[in-house]
Motif scaffolding. Sequence first.
Motif, PDB file in Angstrom:
ATOM      1  N   TYR B  33      39.848 -10.964 -53.646  1.00  0.00           N
ATOM      2  CA  TYR B  33      41.320 -11.055 -53.102  1.00  0.00           C
ATOM      3  C   TYR B  33      42.198 -12.548 -53.342  1.00  0.00           C
ATOM      4  CZ  TYR B  33      38.123  -8.389 -51.558  1.00  0.00           C
ATOM      5  OH  TYR B  33      36.722  -6.842 -51.496  1.00  0.00           O
ATOM      6  N   TYR B  35      44.134 -15.616 -51.360  1.00  0.00           N
ATOM      7  CA  TYR B  35      45.154 -15.578 -50.066  1.00  0.00           C
ATOM      8  C   TYR B  35      45.738 -16.500 -50.308  1.00  0.00           C
ATOM      9  CZ  TYR B  35      41.650 -12.236 -48.321  1.00  0.00           C
ATOM     10  OH  TYR B  35      41.080 -10.724 -47.604  1.00  0.00           O
ATOM     11  N   LEU B  43      44.989 -18.407 -43.147  1.00  0.00           N
ATOM     12  CA  LEU B  43      45.147 -17.304 -44.569  1.00  0.00           C
ATOM     13  C   LEU B  43      46.044 -16.088 -44.259  1.00  0.00           C
ATOM     14  CD1 LEU B  43      42.330 -18.664 -44.258  1.00  0.00           C
ATOM     15  CD2 LEU B  43      42.289 -19.115 -46.035  1.00  0.00           C
ATOM     16  N   PHE B  45      46.772 -12.510 -46.063  1.00  0.00           N
ATOM     17  CA  PHE B  45      46.587 -12.056 -47.765  1.00  0.00           C
ATOM     18  C   PHE B  45      47.437 -12.097 -48.678  1.00  0.00           C
ATOM     19  CE2 PHE B  45      44.912  -8.459 -50.260  1.00  0.00           C
ATOM     20  CZ  PHE B  45      45.060  -7.332 -50.073  1.00  0.00           C
ATOM     21  N   TYR B  48      44.733  -7.713 -53.956  1.00  0.00           N
ATOM     22  CA  TYR B  48      42.703  -7.474 -54.263  1.00  0.00           C
ATOM     23  C   TYR B  48      43.067  -7.153 -55.902  1.00  0.00           C
ATOM     24  CZ  TYR B  48      39.315  -3.686 -53.577  1.00  0.00           C
ATOM     25  OH  TYR B  48      38.082  -3.646 -53.234  1.00  0.00           O
ATOM     26  N   ILE B  55      44.463  -3.519 -56.949  1.00  0.00           N
ATOM     27  CA  ILE B  55      44.378  -2.451 -55.690  1.00  0.00           C
ATOM     28  C   ILE B  55      44.986  -2.089 -54.685  1.00  0.00           C
ATOM     29  CG2 ILE B  55      42.781  -1.565 -53.665  1.00  0.00           C
ATOM     30  CD1 ILE B  55      41.806  -0.972 -56.888  1.00  0.00           C
ATOM     31  N   ASP B  56      45.826  -3.454 -54.358  1.00  0.00           N
ATOM     32  CA  ASP B  56      47.036  -3.861 -53.064  1.00  0.00           C
ATOM     33  C   ASP B  56      47.449  -5.493 -53.070  1.00  0.00           C
ATOM     34  OD1 ASP B  56      46.543  -3.815 -49.630  1.00  0.00           O
ATOM     35  OD2 ASP B  56      48.136  -4.478 -50.718  1.00  0.00           O
ATOM     36  N   SER B  58      49.987  -6.152 -51.704  1.00  0.00           N
ATOM     37  CA  SER B  58      51.399  -5.393 -50.592  1.00  0.00           C
ATOM     38  C   SER B  58      51.431  -7.577 -49.705  1.00  0.00           C
ATOM     39  CB  SER B  58      50.998  -4.906 -49.214  1.00  0.00           C
ATOM     40  OG  SER B  58      48.843  -5.286 -48.782  1.00  0.00           O
ATOM     41  N   PHE B  91      43.233 -19.890 -52.022  1.00  0.00           N
ATOM     42  CA  PHE B  91      42.281 -19.139 -51.871  1.00  0.00           C
ATOM     43  C   PHE B  91      42.119 -18.208 -52.966  1.00  0.00           C
ATOM     44  CE2 PHE B  91      40.648 -22.596 -49.403  1.00  0.00           C
ATOM     45  CZ  PHE B  91      41.513 -23.145 -48.184  1.00  0.00           C
ATOM     46  N   SER B  95      34.040 -10.295 -53.952  1.00  0.00           N
ATOM     47  CA  SER B  95      32.761  -9.997 -52.687  1.00  0.00           C
ATOM     48  C   SER B  95      32.481  -8.524 -53.720  1.00  0.00           C
ATOM     49  CB  SER B  95      33.273  -8.172 -51.372  1.00  0.00           C
ATOM     50  OG  SER B  95      34.412  -7.723 -52.224  1.00  0.00           O
ATOM     51  N   ARG B  97      31.469  -5.226 -53.762  1.00  0.00           N
ATOM     52  CA  ARG B  97      31.820  -3.641 -53.701  1.00  0.00           C
ATOM     53  C   ARG B  97      33.408  -3.353 -52.991  1.00  0.00           C
ATOM     54  NH1 ARG B  97      30.219  -0.816 -49.147  1.00  0.00           N
ATOM     55  NH2 ARG B  97      27.973  -1.338 -49.065  1.00  0.00           N
ATOM     56  N   SER B  98      33.641  -2.470 -52.899  1.00  0.00           N
ATOM     57  CA  SER B  98      35.037  -2.918 -51.910  1.00  0.00           C
ATOM     58  C   SER B  98      33.959  -1.369 -51.168  1.00  0.00           C
ATOM     59  CB  SER B  98      36.548  -1.638 -52.200  1.00  0.00           C
ATOM     60  OG  SER B  98      35.759   0.150 -53.267  1.00  0.00           O
ATOM     61  N   VAL B  99      35.965  -1.265 -49.819  1.00  0.00           N
ATOM     62  CA  VAL B  99      34.739  -0.108 -48.985  1.00  0.00           C
ATOM     63  C   VAL B  99      35.255   1.217 -49.334  1.00  0.00           C
ATOM     64  CG1 VAL B  99      36.051   0.573 -46.294  1.00  0.00           C
ATOM     65  CG2 VAL B  99      35.768  -1.607 -46.929  1.00  0.00           C
ATOM     66  N   ALA B 104      32.744  -3.060 -44.482  1.00  0.00           N
ATOM     67  CA  ALA B 104      33.049  -3.722 -45.518  1.00  0.00           C
ATOM     68  C   ALA B 104      31.924  -5.048 -45.726  1.00  0.00           C
ATOM     69  CB  ALA B 104      34.242  -4.267 -44.490  1.00  0.00           C
ATOM     70  N   GLN B 107      33.431 -11.048 -47.595  1.00  0.00           N
ATOM     71  CA  GLN B 107      33.982 -11.642 -48.678  1.00  0.00           C
ATOM     72  C   GLN B 107      34.249 -13.712 -48.533  1.00  0.00           C
ATOM     73  OE1 GLN B 107      38.035 -11.721 -48.633  1.00  0.00           O
ATOM     74  NE2 GLN B 107      38.013  -9.498 -47.873  1.00  0.00           N
TER      75      GLN B 107
END
Lengths: 113, 118
Positions: B33, B35, B43, B45, B48, B55-56, B58, B91, B95, B97-99, B104, B107
């Motif tokens: 991830y 940030y 921070l 986001f 990801y 994955i994300d 956004s 930064f 992690s 694994r993912s959710v 969760a 991180q």
Amino acid sequence: GENVEQHPSTLSVQEGDSAVIKCTYSDSASNYFPWYKQELGKRPQLIIDIRSNVGEKKDQRIAVTLNKTAKHFSLHITETQPEDSAVYFCAALGYGGYNKLIFGAGTRLAVHP
Amino acid sequence: NAGVMQNPRHLVRRRGQEARLRCSPMKGHSHVYWYRQLPEEGLKFMVYLQKENIIDESGMPKERFSAEFPKEGPSILRIQQVVRGDSAAYFCASSPRSVSGGAADTQYFGPGTRLTVL
């Protein structure tokens, strides 16, 4: 969109006193709430976290409480020491279950000897 | 047991240049991830990634910013044609694994790259 509000923005306490920082979140689907401590120029360091299936968690002088109904959670530091001085960030897992942490704006804690 | 590694720690660029920030996750972690932290702020986001997949994204600006996490090597955050407003600390966190319908994963953050745009 997702939002985490954190209060107060600054907090000044005397050594040995307790400090409380409060956060509210907007996404009712959030189920994971970590707290990070960041010293000047350093990385955020996880100090404690809580998941939505518990209401309170303690680790020595640090505790976190969670009220899912009200969508708020708090960090409690007891017997504060000068080395606790730092910026503290709360966070909540973002919408959709992905590991997107939504952070509060931070609380600058100063512990005076 | 090395933690999350980021390099460079400090990066100075002139307006219009490109910035490349690298992140090596903790051993055994396959999720990264990014940030951004502006001075005196929290921070935010950005993106990801898993190996070879975004994955994300956004939180990442649509223009000039891109990220990748190749099968081999570190994750790269690339900022093209930097502007002064890009000056910030970036930064990376990782992690294991993912959710997936459960709890969760924690991180862990790297030391950050402090980008200064002149």
